[in-house]
Motif scaffolding. Structure first.
Motif, short mmCIF file in Angstrom:
data_model
loop_
_atom_site.label_atom_id
_atom_site.label_comp_id
_atom_site.label_asym_id
_atom_site.label_seq_id
_atom_site.Cartn_x
_atom_site.Cartn_y
_atom_site.Cartn_z
N VAL A 248 -11.31 21.38 -27.02
CA VAL A 248 -10.70 21.49 -25.80
C VAL A 248 -11.39 20.68 -24.47
O VAL A 248 -10.69 20.02 -23.67
CB VAL A 248 -10.55 22.94 -25.20
CG1 VAL A 248 -10.30 23.20 -23.70
CG2 VAL A 248 -10.05 23.91 -26.11
N LYS B 251 -14.08 24.95 -28.59
CA LYS B 251 -14.28 24.61 -27.11
C LYS B 251 -14.84 22.97 -26.98
O LYS B 251 -14.35 22.52 -25.92
CB LYS B 251 -15.99 25.43 -26.82
CG LYS B 251 -15.37 26.90 -26.55
CD LYS B 251 -17.02 27.57 -26.10
CE LYS B 251 -16.70 29.09 -25.77
NZ LYS B 251 -18.02 29.86 -25.64
N GLN C 197 -7.12 25.93 -27.72
CA GLN C 197 -7.01 26.92 -26.71
C GLN C 197 -6.40 28.50 -27.02
O GLN C 197 -6.92 29.54 -26.65
CB GLN C 197 -6.22 26.48 -25.47
CG GLN C 197 -7.01 25.26 -24.75
CD GLN C 197 -6.20 24.75 -23.77
OE1 GLN C 197 -4.91 24.70 -23.85
NE2 GLN C 197 -6.69 24.56 -22.53
#
Length: 213
Positions: free
Chosen positions: A89, A86, A102
């Protein structure tokens, strides 16, 4: 003469105390500055989810049952990887790594859901000390490696390179934990998961290593 000697003594004492106070103030100021120095976000934002993960792993109360304990350990470890992805990203710059993160996030979320559901169906009934000891060594190795990574120059100011380095370690750790489980585990769902995860982790590691430096 006596008065002069007394005044001189008082002056020297005052000078000594003043010097000590100044030294103390200098030390305090230096300490405050060092403590206030901001951590490099390219390192700290990625290290934090890994540190939280290993803290949770070390706090888990082992039942001794390989199936139940591995399901819980794998869930915590996979969640840590998910949190790491996360961050890439959100803050990463490299398009290839962000796309990879992702894709891995979706798979990791499915794994967490599966592991959580499987764990709820298992009743710890087969304490195995050998498994517990070996898996504990794996977790301690994860902890030590992370400490060394945080204190060494392995991580740089490049968040993408840091993500790749930490993800490589995380995937290898997952392989080590799965291999230990496969020596002792009996649950068919978890054994299939562990075998497939090892194969996928190796492919992902090769994929990361093949990316442009």
């Amino acid at each position: 003469m006596k008065t002069l000697h007394s005044n001189l003594t008082i002056w020297l004492l005052a000078a000594t105390l003043s010097g000590t106070s100044l030294a103390a103030c200098a030390q305090a100021t230096t300490g405050t500055t060092a403590a206030a120095a901001p951590a490099d976000p390219a390192k700290s934002t990625l290290l934090q989810p890994m540190q939280q993960m290993v803290t949770k792993l070390k706090k888990l109360q082992a039942t001794g049952d390989p199936d139940f304990d591995y399901a819980l350990q794998a869930k915590v470890h996979t969640q840590g990887g998910l949190d790491l992805m996360k961050q890439e990203v959100q803050a990463g710059k490299d398009t290839s790594l962000k796309k990879m993160a992702q894709t891995l996030m979706a798979a990791a979320q499915n794994d967490v859901t599966m592991l959580d559901g499987t764990m709820k169906q298992i009743k710890p009934t087969r304490p195995n000390q050998a498994f517990t000891q070996q898996q504990s060594r794996n977790i301690e190795a994860i902890n030590l490696k992370l400490q060394q990574t945080g204190s060494s120059d392995k991580l740089t100011g490049d968040i993408d390179k840091n993500f790749a380095a930490l993800l490589l370690d995380q995937r290898q750790d997952a392989i080590d934990m799965a291999n230990t489980y496969l020596q002792y585990g009996k649950n068919s769902t978890l054994r299939t998961y562990a075998e497939q995860m090892i194969a996928k982790a190796k492919q992902e590691m090769d994929q990361i290593k093949a990316l442009p430096k």
